[in-house]
Motif scaffolding. Sequence first.
Motif: not given
Length: 341
Positions: A269-272, A290-301
């Motif tokens: 899941g990419d919430p960004s 919570a929906a069962g994603a196997d990972g997340l991609e999140i932008e951080v700066h």
Amino acid sequence: MIAVVRETASAEQLDQFVRWIEDRGFRTNVSQGANETIVGIIGDTTQIDPFLLESMDIVDRVQRVSEPFKLANRKFHPEDTVVDCGHGVLVGGGHFQVIAGPCSVEGDNLIGIARACKEAGATMLRGGAYKPRTSPYAYQGMGERGLDLLMEAGAELDMPVVTEIMDPRDVGAFLDRGVDVLQVGARNAQNFTLLKEVGKTQVPVLLKRGMSETIDELVMGAEYIMSEGNLNVMLCERGIRTFETRTRNTFDVNAIPVLHHLTHLPVIGDPSHATGYTRYVRPAAYAACAAGADGLEIEVHDCPSKAWSDGAQALTPSQFADAMRRLALIREAVTADVEEA
Ligand code: PEP
Ligand code: MN
């Protein structure tokens, strides 16, 4: 079409059966699970008589697969695929990973951001060296220099590097540098030339959902990659374009369990990109987990107001660390053994 092989079949019988099918011009995909062995048959299977297959000693049962995707289909491969992204990082089948880093590689601040992401618990580093921008006048990315900076940071921190490839002609440059995961972005989700080209490698691919793609179209994109021989595909829900204008995109959280039902591939899941605004990124990240994603991609700066792209959706390192602590709790709840009533 799939043929479920009897438990009693020997390796030699299985081999003979596969050859029999391939001699008739079909492709096969053998999935040896803990409980069942499934031979997937790919091609114009209307030419095969299912009763003939079922009459063979080795075959337990035969089932037609009506969906146009075969290799990506869970019916072909009932067990979750686990993708090995290098540096000991596995994704899928119970392995949950967080990919974090800036939208674009901008220069020497990358290593500091990467370090903060790792400290907070991220296991993979992201950053765009080639940026798909709506305007040709907007920042286009550092190109090969950006790839070098990413690979240096990845080596120093022992983290796999995830970075977007836009042009099939760049595959060599990405491979030469040892990029760990090729990201195919939303704008290229149906660039079939690119999909085929990354499919000719064995490098894991993170395939993002196109802005107006249906779930089935996304899975067909994965099928393009897999049909060229690369089975290391991860799917990414990053929001779709709807009539809503309060957020950059609409996060289709539904897609996460639907993709798990349809396919055996890991889902990220990419919430960004799904929300477009920092204040909504964390709640959307929790929902994906919570929906069962196997990972997340999140932008951080480290300083979102100065980011060269997507600053409005970047988390600061401390916001990211907060998110990681809460994600650990959600993940615990999702994977807990709770007795069914
Ligand atoms: C990105 O990851 O920076 C990006 C451009 O994502 P998407 O392709 O989902 O818009
Ligand atoms: Mn971005």
